[in-house]
Scaffold this active site. Sequence first.
Site, mmCIF file in Angstrom:
data_model
loop_
_atom_site.group_PDB
_atom_site.id
_atom_site.type_symbol
_atom_site.label_atom_id
_atom_site.label_comp_id
_atom_site.label_asym_id
_atom_site.label_seq_id
_atom_site.Cartn_x
_atom_site.Cartn_y
_atom_site.Cartn_z
ATOM 1 N N ALA A 10 -6.067 -19.878 -4.787
ATOM 2 C CA ALA A 10 -5.735 -19.612 -6.196
ATOM 3 C C ALA A 10 -6.830 -20.230 -7.068
ATOM 4 C CB ALA A 10 -4.387 -20.238 -6.524
ATOM 5 N N GLY B 177 -4.348 -20.083 -1.186
ATOM 6 C CA GLY B 177 -3.952 -18.696 -1.418
ATOM 7 C C GLY B 177 -4.825 -17.718 -0.653
ATOM 8 N N GLU C 229 -3.319 -17.556 2.610
ATOM 9 C CA GLU C 229 -2.055 -16.811 2.467
ATOM 10 C C GLU C 229 -2.312 -15.310 2.348
ATOM 11 O OE1 GLU C 229 -0.907 -19.499 -0.721
ATOM 12 O OE2 GLU C 229 0.938 -19.998 0.357
ATOM 13 N N GLU D 84 -3.390 -27.299 -0.154
ATOM 14 C CA GLU D 84 -2.643 -27.531 -1.395
ATOM 15 C C GLU D 84 -2.165 -28.971 -1.533
ATOM 16 O OE1 GLU D 84 -2.536 -24.855 0.421
ATOM 17 O OE2 GLU D 84 -2.092 -23.063 -0.765
HETATM 18 C C1 LIG Z 1 -0.269 -28.867 -10.899
HETATM 19 C C2 LIG Z 1 0.501 -27.701 -11.375
HETATM 20 C C3 LIG Z 1 0.168 -26.526 -10.599
HETATM 21 C C4 LIG Z 1 0.953 -25.338 -11.018
HETATM 22 C C5 LIG Z 1 0.582 -24.238 -10.121
HETATM 23 C C6 LIG Z 1 1.299 -22.960 -10.401
HETATM 24 C C7 LIG Z 1 0.580 -21.931 -9.621
HETATM 25 C C8 LIG Z 1 1.355 -20.716 -9.316
HETATM 26 C C9 LIG Z 1 0.508 -19.872 -8.436
HETATM 27 C C10 LIG Z 1 1.155 -19.614 -7.104
HETATM 28 C C11 LIG Z 1 0.161 -19.245 -6.069
HETATM 29 C C12 LIG Z 1 -0.258 -20.429 -5.276
HETATM 30 C C13 LIG Z 1 -1.254 -20.073 -4.229
HETATM 31 C C14 LIG Z 1 -1.706 -21.210 -3.370
HETATM 32 O O1 LIG Z 1 -0.674 -21.613 -2.501
HETATM 33 C C15 LIG Z 1 -2.227 -22.374 -4.140
HETATM 34 C C16 LIG Z 1 -3.694 -22.515 -3.982
HETATM 35 O O2 LIG Z 1 -4.383 -21.710 -3.439
HETATM 36 S S1 LIG Z 1 -4.358 -23.920 -4.629
HETATM 37 C C17 LIG Z 1 -6.065 -23.795 -4.207
HETATM 38 C C18 LIG Z 1 -6.317 -24.129 -2.785
HETATM 39 N N1 LIG Z 1 -7.750 -24.185 -2.520
HETATM 40 C C19 LIG Z 1 -8.460 -25.278 -2.539
HETATM 41 O O3 LIG Z 1 -7.958 -26.347 -2.758
HETATM 42 C C20 LIG Z 1 -9.914 -25.131 -2.275
HETATM 43 C C21 LIG Z 1 -10.686 -26.172 -3.028
HETATM 44 N N2 LIG Z 1 -12.094 -25.998 -2.807
HETATM 45 C C22 LIG Z 1 -12.760 -26.513 -1.775
HETATM 46 O O4 LIG Z 1 -12.233 -27.129 -0.887
HETATM 47 C C23 LIG Z 1 -14.237 -26.339 -1.795
HETATM 48 O O5 LIG Z 1 -14.628 -26.026 -3.073
HETATM 49 C C24 LIG Z 1 -14.705 -25.200 -0.858
HETATM 50 C C25 LIG Z 1 -14.051 -23.897 -1.141
HETATM 51 C C26 LIG Z 1 -14.487 -25.611 0.585
HETATM 52 C C27 LIG Z 1 -16.209 -24.999 -1.068
HETATM 53 O O6 LIG Z 1 -16.854 -26.239 -0.920
HETATM 54 P P1 LIG Z 1 -18.371 -26.421 -1.249
HETATM 55 O O7 LIG Z 1 -19.145 -25.370 -0.586
HETATM 56 O O8 LIG Z 1 -18.731 -27.829 -0.950
HETATM 57 O O9 LIG Z 1 -18.503 -26.156 -2.814
HETATM 58 P P2 LIG Z 1 -17.848 -26.918 -4.019
HETATM 59 O O10 LIG Z 1 -16.710 -27.745 -3.635
HETATM 60 O O11 LIG Z 1 -18.928 -27.586 -4.786
HETATM 61 O O12 LIG Z 1 -17.246 -25.696 -4.861
HETATM 62 C C28 LIG Z 1 -18.134 -24.744 -5.387
HETATM 63 C C29 LIG Z 1 -17.571 -24.292 -6.698
HETATM 64 O O13 LIG Z 1 -16.398 -23.546 -6.467
HETATM 65 C C30 LIG Z 1 -15.349 -24.063 -7.277
HETATM 66 N N3 LIG Z 1 -14.070 -23.839 -6.577
HETATM 67 C C31 LIG Z 1 -13.795 -24.134 -5.335
HETATM 68 N N4 LIG Z 1 -12.527 -23.806 -5.062
HETATM 69 C C32 LIG Z 1 -12.014 -23.280 -6.188
HETATM 70 C C33 LIG Z 1 -10.749 -22.733 -6.530
HETATM 71 N N5 LIG Z 1 -9.730 -22.651 -5.667
HETATM 72 N N6 LIG Z 1 -10.580 -22.278 -7.768
HETATM 73 C C34 LIG Z 1 -11.571 -22.319 -8.651
HETATM 74 N N7 LIG Z 1 -12.799 -22.818 -8.379
HETATM 75 C C35 LIG Z 1 -13.010 -23.300 -7.169
HETATM 76 C C36 LIG Z 1 -15.712 -25.517 -7.429
HETATM 77 O O14 LIG Z 1 -15.037 -26.041 -8.507
HETATM 78 C C37 LIG Z 1 -17.189 -25.435 -7.608
HETATM 79 O O15 LIG Z 1 -17.402 -25.021 -8.914
HETATM 80 P P3 LIG Z 1 -18.636 -25.573 -9.746
HETATM 81 O O16 LIG Z 1 -18.469 -27.051 -9.800
HETATM 82 O O17 LIG Z 1 -19.824 -25.156 -8.972
HETATM 83 O O18 LIG Z 1 -18.485 -24.914 -11.071
#
Ligand SMILES: CCCCCCCCCCCCC[C@H](O)CC(=O)SCCNC(=O)CCNC(=O)[C@H](O)C(C)(C)COP(=O)(O)OP(=O)(O)OC[C@H]1O[C@@H](n2cnc3c(N)ncnc32)[C@H](O)[C@@H]1OP(=O)(O)O
Length: 636
Positions: free
Chosen positions: A61, A100, A103, A123
Amino acid sequence: MARYELVKRSVALITLTNPPVNALSSAVRHAIAKSMECALSDPKVTAVVICGENGSFCGGADIREFAGPLKGPPLVPLLDAIEAGEKPVVAAIEGVALGGGFELALVCHYRIAHSKARLGLPEVTLGILPAAGGTQRLPRLIGISAALELITTGRHISAQEALKLGIVDQVTEQNACEVAVEFALRAVAKPLLSRRVSMPCKPREIRSAAVMGIKRECLHGHEQDLGMVPSLGTMGRGIAVCLARVGISVIAVESENKLLETGRQMVIGMLERDAKRRGVSASLNLLKFTISLQDLKDVNLVIEAVFEDMALKKRVFQELSKVCRPATLFCTNTSGLDVDALAGVTDRPHLVVGMHFFSPAHVMKLLEVVCGPRSSSETIATAMSLGKRMGKVRVAVGNCPGFVGNRMLKPYIDQATFLLEEGDFGFAMGVFRMSDLAGLDVGWRVWKESGLTGSDVDPENPPRRRQGRRYCPIPDMVCEKGRFGQKTGRGWYMYDKRGGTNAKPDPLIQILLETYRSKYGIQPHNISNQEIIERCLFALANEGFRILEDGIAARPEDIDVIYLFGYGFPRHRGGPMFYASMVGLERVLERLEHYHQAHPDVPHLKPSPLLKKLVACGSPPVQKWREHIKTMHSHL
Ligand SMILES: CCCCCCCCCCCCC[C@H](O)CC(=O)SCCNC(=O)CCNC(=O)[C@H](O)C(C)(C)COP(=O)(O)OP(=O)(O)OC[C@H]1O[C@@H](n2cnc3c(N)ncnc32)[C@H](O)[C@@H]1OP(=O)(O)O
């Protein structure tokens, strides 16, 4: 935010384009929804591949959107729709599939991963739980304990580990997207039902069922027309009550008008008492009683509960095949017969499943759902869901003699009778009381059928040995005296009347034992409580390990549930497998080795290879045993 193109003339390729990690922003979700709509409605498209641009499938997400109000299509219904679609969807995973993104991959019907890909549900590291189906789909795919570990640690796993866990279907060194397209083309003709992780199959709704039994005496009668002989026995009555009280209309089959009236009164009486206890009105209008099999032509499902005799059951199923609609499900209530052999005489082997109820069926909670090799997933799911509706604790088990519960009983009872032969009569009689309750003739008939006893077997040649192993003929001697347990008022114990429950030691059994021991020169000696417990319970658990190895039970917890709910295993001990783990697997192994050395002619005491393997791996806790089992039954 997602590119849509047709490749190889018939594969819709959807590429997520939201750099850097193709997070599922509202624009991406919108683009996926649109692309899927196109793919599913275009007749040229036979399959779909979803991949991500720039070597990254999807980072989950879009966490930048978490702070604001939800915009665009919500993720959960979008993912559900992908899974429910009628065209195969393949995820081509390069880089990461996280949160996500993982998922999203789980709703695809197949997953191809590049060897360098990483997958996970991180997450928890953000302080939230996977919220787009991961908590539901992942345990269904890889089991609860492995899924819990991934969800609660949030750790990323490699493509290789994902393959081992059964999350991905293939790992490739090549371009995952190209491999996925070829894979998708091959998947076109294959059924999708079992590929939908959240709903491997949908159970049928059962509105009407028939319960049929045949009384024992009819076994030896002339059975030209089965419509003339069915009779609603104890099991049939209990099952009919269970069905009617949850609102399913029931046709109960009887053999003749006199028996019909008796059966009718008993079932109605049971339902009325039950309704009074629960403060509701009895659903008597749901019941119909008949002596004609023709009346079963429109029912959704038949539960056959005739006497435990393979030839008889086969004849019943042959008749039912002629009478019932082709889509009617056939369930057999058997305590150990081969469900597949019964399926083989019908015109619908895939619609046949075992439903092993425990007596009295309207009281006992346990139901073993026996999956034959030809039982379809829908058939099994229907039996499981019907059992749930009937308020049963259901365990899906594989098809082997005795299934799980009764198969484990054999070494347990054997040990008890060997101890009886060798020692003092004064030990706790759990097994013997239970055998009296179940009916001693049941086991006697099984031993006869398997050639262990009966008129063809010379008991003295060699004495106390049959089929190359130790055999104790004392239970046969008890049965030969017409002592079949509680129902005859005499068994291992004596009762105040036929069907009585007040058990007292019987001096005649003591005399029988003394005569037997003196005939074979057996010097009775005191047997310690510890030896009794170890030989009986470790032999029981040892067979449980073999059942796990054979893939007849999916997990040790299932065996424990069966023993807690069907065999009165003491609750505080947790079941035979949990008990073994509490005692310590090393100790169980050491004691079994000791007893097997002392009794080399008792194969059940030989430690199972799985027990040895678990000890060699440091005796992991019960929840981890599954990781050490190779054979898994396809349906469990
Ligand atoms: C607290 C209240 C919450 C309320 C939530 C309500 C939501 C309702 C929606 C329901 C659906 C939920 C779906 C799901 O279950 C929830 C999720 O998916 S949460 C997200 C899970 N994913 C992550 O945690 C991934 C996090 N990212 C990483 O681990 C790393 O970035 C990576 C992908 C392994 C890549 O690593 P690297 O190559 O080292 O690169 P960087 O870390 O430097 O990242 C590069 C760049 O990408 C941006 N980025 C990474 N992941 C995300 C993301 N998920 N969303 C947006 N942006 C992301 C990161 O910030 C970097 O950006 P930059 O700094 O370069 O601008």
